[in-house]
Scaffold this motif. Sequence first.
Motif, PDB file in Angstrom:
ATOM      1  N   SER A   1      30.804  21.511  13.244  1.00 15.03           N
ATOM      2  CA  SER A   1      32.053  20.762  13.333  1.00 15.03           C
ATOM      3  C   SER A   1      33.137  21.374  12.457  1.00 15.03           C
ATOM      4  O   SER A   1      32.857  22.017  11.441  1.00 15.03           O
ATOM      5  CB  SER A   1      31.809  19.314  12.889  1.00 15.03           C
ATOM      6  OG  SER A   1      33.013  18.591  12.837  1.00 15.03           O
TER       7      SER A   1
ATOM      8  N   GLN B   1      29.955   8.737   7.034  1.00  8.59           N
ATOM      9  CA  GLN B   1      28.710   8.066   7.412  1.00  8.59           C
ATOM     10  C   GLN B   1      28.297   7.015   6.399  1.00  8.59           C
ATOM     11  O   GLN B   1      27.781   5.961   6.769  1.00  8.59           O
ATOM     12  CB  GLN B   1      27.613   9.101   7.631  1.00  8.59           C
ATOM     13  CG  GLN B   1      27.890   9.902   8.886  1.00  8.59           C
ATOM     14  CD  GLN B   1      26.653  10.541   9.464  1.00  8.59           C
ATOM     15  OE1 GLN B   1      25.534  10.127   9.194  1.00  8.59           O
ATOM     16  NE2 GLN B   1      26.862  11.549  10.276  1.00  8.59           N
TER      17      GLN B   1
ATOM     18  N   ILE C   1      19.986   7.002   8.180  1.00  6.74           N
ATOM     19  CA  ILE C   1      19.830   8.370   8.651  1.00  6.74           C
ATOM     20  C   ILE C   1      21.197   9.043   8.638  1.00  6.74           C
ATOM     21  O   ILE C   1      22.157   8.527   9.208  1.00  6.74           O
ATOM     22  CB  ILE C   1      19.227   8.404  10.063  1.00  6.74           C
ATOM     23  CG1 ILE C   1      17.810   7.814  10.039  1.00  6.74           C
ATOM     24  CG2 ILE C   1      19.214   9.821  10.609  1.00  6.74           C
ATOM     25  CD1 ILE C   1      17.187   7.622  11.401  1.00  6.74           C
ATOM     26  N   ILE C   2      21.267  10.179   7.975  1.00  5.31           N
ATOM     27  CA  ILE C   2      22.503  10.954   7.903  1.00  5.31           C
ATOM     28  C   ILE C   2      22.454  12.001   9.013  1.00  5.31           C
ATOM     29  O   ILE C   2      21.497  12.763   9.116  1.00  5.31           O
ATOM     30  CB  ILE C   2      22.645  11.659   6.535  1.00  5.31           C
ATOM     31  CG1 ILE C   2      22.616  10.652   5.386  1.00  5.31           C
ATOM     32  CG2 ILE C   2      23.874  12.540   6.499  1.00  5.31           C
ATOM     33  CD1 ILE C   2      23.828   9.758   5.295  1.00  5.31           C
ATOM     34  N   ARG C   3      23.501  12.028   9.831  1.00  3.53           N
ATOM     35  CA  ARG C   3      23.603  13.031  10.903  1.00  3.53           C
ATOM     36  C   ARG C   3      24.838  13.884  10.648  1.00  3.53           C
ATOM     37  O   ARG C   3      25.958  13.378  10.688  1.00  3.53           O
ATOM     38  CB  ARG C   3      23.733  12.339  12.259  1.00  3.53           C
ATOM     39  CG  ARG C   3      22.509  11.562  12.658  1.00  3.53           C
ATOM     40  CD  ARG C   3      22.694  10.992  14.079  1.00  3.53           C
ATOM     41  NE  ARG C   3      21.576  10.144  14.416  1.00  3.53           N
ATOM     42  CZ  ARG C   3      21.626   8.826  14.502  1.00  3.53           C
ATOM     43  NH1 ARG C   3      22.757   8.203  14.292  1.00  3.53           N
ATOM     44  NH2 ARG C   3      20.563   8.130  14.821  1.00  3.53           N
ATOM     45  N   LEU C   4      24.604  15.158  10.371  1.00  3.66           N
ATOM     46  CA  LEU C   4      25.706  16.079  10.120  1.00  3.66           C
ATOM     47  C   LEU C   4      25.785  17.100  11.235  1.00  3.66           C
ATOM     48  O   LEU C   4      24.762  17.548  11.747  1.00  3.66           O
ATOM     49  CB  LEU C   4      25.504  16.802   8.780  1.00  3.66           C
ATOM     50  CG  LEU C   4      25.413  15.910   7.543  1.00  3.66           C
ATOM     51  CD1 LEU C   4      25.109  16.752   6.326  1.00  3.66           C
ATOM     52  CD2 LEU C   4      26.693  15.120   7.350  1.00  3.66           C
ATOM     53  N   ASP C   5      26.983  17.473  11.591  1.00  6.54           N
ATOM     54  CA  ASP C   5      27.215  18.514  12.590  1.00  6.54           C
ATOM     55  C   ASP C   5      27.714  19.745  11.846  1.00  6.54           C
ATOM     56  O   ASP C   5      28.875  19.814  11.464  1.00  6.54           O
ATOM     57  CB  ASP C   5      28.239  18.039  13.618  1.00  6.54           C
ATOM     58  CG  ASP C   5      28.527  19.076  14.694  1.00  6.54           C
ATOM     59  OD1 ASP C   5      27.993  20.207  14.623  1.00  6.54           O
ATOM     60  OD2 ASP C   5      29.302  18.747  15.614  1.00  6.54           O
TER      61      ASP C   5
ATOM     62  N   ILE D   1      18.924  16.894   3.238  1.00  5.59           N
ATOM     63  CA  ILE D   1      19.732  17.281   4.397  1.00  5.59           C
ATOM     64  C   ILE D   1      20.077  18.766   4.418  1.00  5.59           C
ATOM     65  O   ILE D   1      20.736  19.231   5.338  1.00  5.59           O
ATOM     66  CB  ILE D   1      20.999  16.404   4.548  1.00  5.59           C
ATOM     67  CG1 ILE D   1      21.918  16.527   3.343  1.00  5.59           C
ATOM     68  CG2 ILE D   1      20.620  14.963   4.798  1.00  5.59           C
ATOM     69  CD1 ILE D   1      23.209  15.714   3.474  1.00  5.59           C
TER      70      ILE D   1
ATOM     71  N   ARG E   1      25.440   3.305  16.634  1.00  6.88           N
ATOM     72  CA  ARG E   1      25.949   4.642  16.331  1.00  6.88           C
ATOM     73  C   ARG E   1      26.600   5.319  17.528  1.00  6.88           C
ATOM     74  O   ARG E   1      27.405   6.209  17.379  1.00  6.88           O
ATOM     75  CB  ARG E   1      24.823   5.540  15.828  1.00  6.88           C
ATOM     76  CG  ARG E   1      24.369   5.150  14.457  1.00  6.88           C
ATOM     77  CD  ARG E   1      24.803   6.185  13.526  1.00  6.88           C
ATOM     78  NE  ARG E   1      24.328   5.869  12.190  1.00  6.88           N
ATOM     79  CZ  ARG E   1      24.783   6.463  11.144  1.00  6.88           C
ATOM     80  NH1 ARG E   1      25.681   7.387  11.260  1.00  6.88           N
ATOM     81  NH2 ARG E   1      24.334   6.155   9.971  1.00  6.88           N
ATOM     82  N   GLU E   2      26.204   4.941  18.716  1.00  6.33           N
ATOM     83  CA  GLU E   2      26.715   5.607  19.907  1.00  6.33           C
ATOM     84  C   GLU E   2      28.178   5.264  20.120  1.00  6.33           C
ATOM     85  O   GLU E   2      28.588   4.140  19.877  1.00  6.33           O
ATOM     86  CB  GLU E   2      25.927   5.202  21.183  1.00  6.33           C
ATOM     87  CG  GLU E   2      24.471   5.549  21.140  1.00  6.33           C
ATOM     88  CD  GLU E   2      23.632   4.567  20.332  1.00  6.33           C
ATOM     89  OE1 GLU E   2      23.936   3.364  20.339  1.00  6.33           O
ATOM     90  OE2 GLU E   2      22.686   5.021  19.661  1.00  6.33           O
TER      91      GLU E   2
ATOM     92  N   GLN F   1      32.140  14.378   6.512  1.00  7.25           N
ATOM     93  CA  GLN F   1      31.178  13.759   7.422  1.00  7.25           C
ATOM     94  C   GLN F   1      30.251  12.822   6.656  1.00  7.25           C
ATOM     95  O   GLN F   1      29.968  11.703   7.103  1.00  7.25           O
ATOM     96  CB  GLN F   1      30.342  14.819   8.143  1.00  7.25           C
ATOM     97  CG  GLN F   1      31.102  15.673   9.131  1.00  7.25           C
ATOM     98  CD  GLN F   1      30.186  16.678   9.805  1.00  7.25           C
ATOM     99  OE1 GLN F   1      29.139  16.314  10.352  1.00  7.25           O
ATOM    100  NE2 GLN F   1      30.568  17.947   9.771  1.00  7.25           N
TER     101      GLN F   1
END
Length: 133
Positions: free
Chosen positions: A9, A20, A2-6, A46, A129-130, A16
Amino acid sequence: MIIRLDMQSDIPIYTQLMNQIIEGIASGELKPGEDLPSVRSLASDIGVNLHTINKAYTLLKQEGFIQIHRQKGVVVNPDGMPGITPDYEQKQAEQLRPLIAEAICRGMNKGRLLQIVESLYEDIVHGRRETTS
Protein backbone atom coordinates in the motif's frame (compact mmCIF):
# COMPACT_ATOMS: atom_id res chain seq x y z
CA MET A 1 -7.28 -8.26 17.63
CA ILE A 2 -5.88 -9.30 14.28
CA ILE A 3 -3.69 -6.71 12.58
CA ARG A 4 -3.84 -6.73 8.77
CA LEU A 5 -1.18 -4.70 7.00
CA ASP A 6 -0.79 -4.20 3.27
CA MET A 7 2.94 -3.96 2.65
CA GLN A 8 2.26 -2.91 -0.97
CA SER A 9 0.00 0.00 0.00
CA ASP A 10 0.93 3.65 -0.47
CA ILE A 11 -0.32 4.19 3.10
CA PRO A 12 2.60 4.03 5.56
CA ILE A 13 2.64 0.98 7.81
CA TYR A 14 2.52 3.07 11.00
CA THR A 15 -0.63 4.82 9.67
CA GLN A 16 -2.24 1.48 8.80
CA LEU A 17 -1.45 0.25 12.31
CA MET A 18 -2.86 3.40 13.92
CA ASN A 19 -6.02 3.16 11.82
CA GLN A 20 -6.56 -0.47 12.81
CA ILE A 21 -6.08 0.19 16.51
CA ILE A 22 -8.49 3.16 16.38
CA GLU A 23 -11.00 1.00 14.49
CA GLY A 24 -10.58 -1.75 17.10
CA ILE A 25 -11.41 0.77 19.83
CA ALA A 26 -14.36 2.20 17.86
CA SER A 27 -15.81 -1.26 17.25
CA GLY A 28 -15.45 -2.28 20.90
CA GLU A 29 -12.97 -5.01 20.03
CA LEU A 30 -10.43 -3.14 22.15
CA LYS A 31 -11.79 -1.98 25.51
CA PRO A 32 -10.61 0.92 27.71
CA GLY A 33 -7.77 -0.30 29.93
CA GLU A 34 -7.06 -3.32 27.72
CA ASP A 35 -3.42 -4.23 27.24
CA LEU A 36 -1.81 -3.88 23.83
CA PRO A 37 1.33 -5.78 22.86
CA SER A 38 4.68 -4.21 23.67
CA VAL A 39 6.53 -2.46 20.86
CA ARG A 40 9.02 -5.32 20.65
CA SER A 41 6.36 -8.03 20.75
CA LEU A 42 4.14 -6.43 18.11
CA ALA A 43 7.08 -5.71 15.81
CA SER A 44 8.10 -9.36 16.04
CA ASP A 45 4.53 -10.66 15.56
CA ILE A 46 3.80 -8.67 12.42
CA GLY A 47 7.34 -8.55 11.07
CA VAL A 48 8.00 -4.82 10.99
CA ASN A 49 10.67 -2.54 12.42
CA LEU A 50 10.48 -1.53 16.09
CA HIS A 51 10.60 2.14 15.08
CA THR A 52 7.44 1.72 12.99
CA ILE A 53 5.48 0.38 15.98
CA ASN A 54 7.00 3.00 18.25
CA LYS A 55 5.92 5.80 15.88
CA ALA A 56 2.35 4.48 15.72
CA TYR A 57 2.14 4.12 19.51
CA THR A 58 3.65 7.56 20.09
CA LEU A 59 1.12 9.22 17.78
CA LEU A 60 -1.77 7.26 19.33
CA LYS A 61 -0.59 8.40 22.77
CA GLN A 62 -0.36 12.04 21.64
CA GLU A 63 -3.91 11.85 20.31
CA GLY A 64 -5.20 10.31 23.57
CA PHE A 65 -6.13 6.82 22.37
CA ILE A 66 -3.56 4.91 24.41
CA GLN A 67 -1.39 5.29 27.49
CA ILE A 68 2.18 4.05 27.76
CA HIS A 69 3.51 3.11 31.21
CA ARG A 70 7.01 1.87 31.97
CA GLN A 71 5.72 -0.86 34.31
CA LYS A 72 2.24 -1.60 32.93
CA GLY A 73 3.09 -1.34 29.23
CA VAL A 74 0.72 -0.07 26.56
CA VAL A 75 -3.02 0.11 27.29
CA VAL A 76 -6.09 1.53 25.61
CA ASN A 77 -6.79 4.79 27.43
CA PRO A 78 -8.82 3.73 30.50
CA ASP A 79 -10.07 7.29 31.01
CA GLY A 80 -11.98 7.33 27.73
CA MET A 81 -11.35 8.57 24.24
CA PRO A 82 -10.46 12.07 23.12
CA GLY A 83 -13.45 14.29 22.49
CA ILE A 84 -14.53 16.29 19.47
CA THR A 85 -12.69 19.60 19.27
CA PRO A 86 -12.68 22.34 16.63
CA ASP A 87 -9.18 21.17 15.61
CA TYR A 88 -10.47 17.62 15.16
CA GLU A 89 -13.39 18.81 13.07
CA GLN A 90 -11.03 20.89 10.92
CA LYS A 91 -8.75 17.87 10.42
CA GLN A 92 -11.74 15.74 9.40
CA ALA A 93 -12.93 18.35 6.90
CA GLU A 94 -9.44 18.58 5.37
CA GLN A 95 -9.25 14.79 5.00
CA LEU A 96 -12.79 14.37 3.64
CA ARG A 97 -12.76 17.28 1.18
CA PRO A 98 -10.52 15.63 -1.47
CA LEU A 99 -12.43 12.33 -1.18
CA ILE A 100 -15.74 14.10 -1.72
CA ALA A 101 -14.30 16.15 -4.59
CA GLU A 102 -13.07 12.99 -6.33
CA ALA A 103 -16.44 11.29 -5.83
CA ILE A 104 -18.15 14.29 -7.47
CA CYS A 105 -15.68 14.27 -10.37
CA ARG A 106 -16.41 10.59 -10.92
CA GLY A 107 -20.14 11.26 -11.03
CA MET A 108 -21.15 9.94 -7.62
CA ASN A 109 -24.25 11.62 -6.25
CA LYS A 110 -24.67 12.82 -2.68
CA GLY A 111 -27.09 10.01 -1.83
CA ARG A 112 -24.64 7.28 -2.84
CA LEU A 113 -21.78 8.99 -1.00
CA LEU A 114 -23.85 9.22 2.18
CA GLN A 115 -24.94 5.60 1.73
CA ILE A 116 -21.26 4.51 1.67
CA VAL A 117 -20.46 6.58 4.78
CA GLU A 118 -23.47 5.12 6.64
CA SER A 119 -22.52 1.58 5.62
CA LEU A 120 -18.92 2.03 6.79
CA TYR A 121 -20.12 3.55 10.07
CA GLU A 122 -22.36 0.53 10.70
CA ASP A 123 -19.57 -1.91 9.76
CA ILE A 124 -17.24 -0.32 12.33
CA VAL A 125 -19.84 -0.03 15.08
CA HIS A 126 -20.75 -3.69 14.62
CA GLY A 127 -17.14 -4.86 14.34
CA ARG A 128 -17.29 -5.94 10.71
CA ARG A 129 -14.04 -5.63 8.78
CA GLU A 130 -15.38 -6.08 5.27
CA THR A 131 -16.09 -3.01 3.21
CA THR A 132 -19.75 -2.87 2.22
CA SER A 133 -20.54 -1.40 -1.19
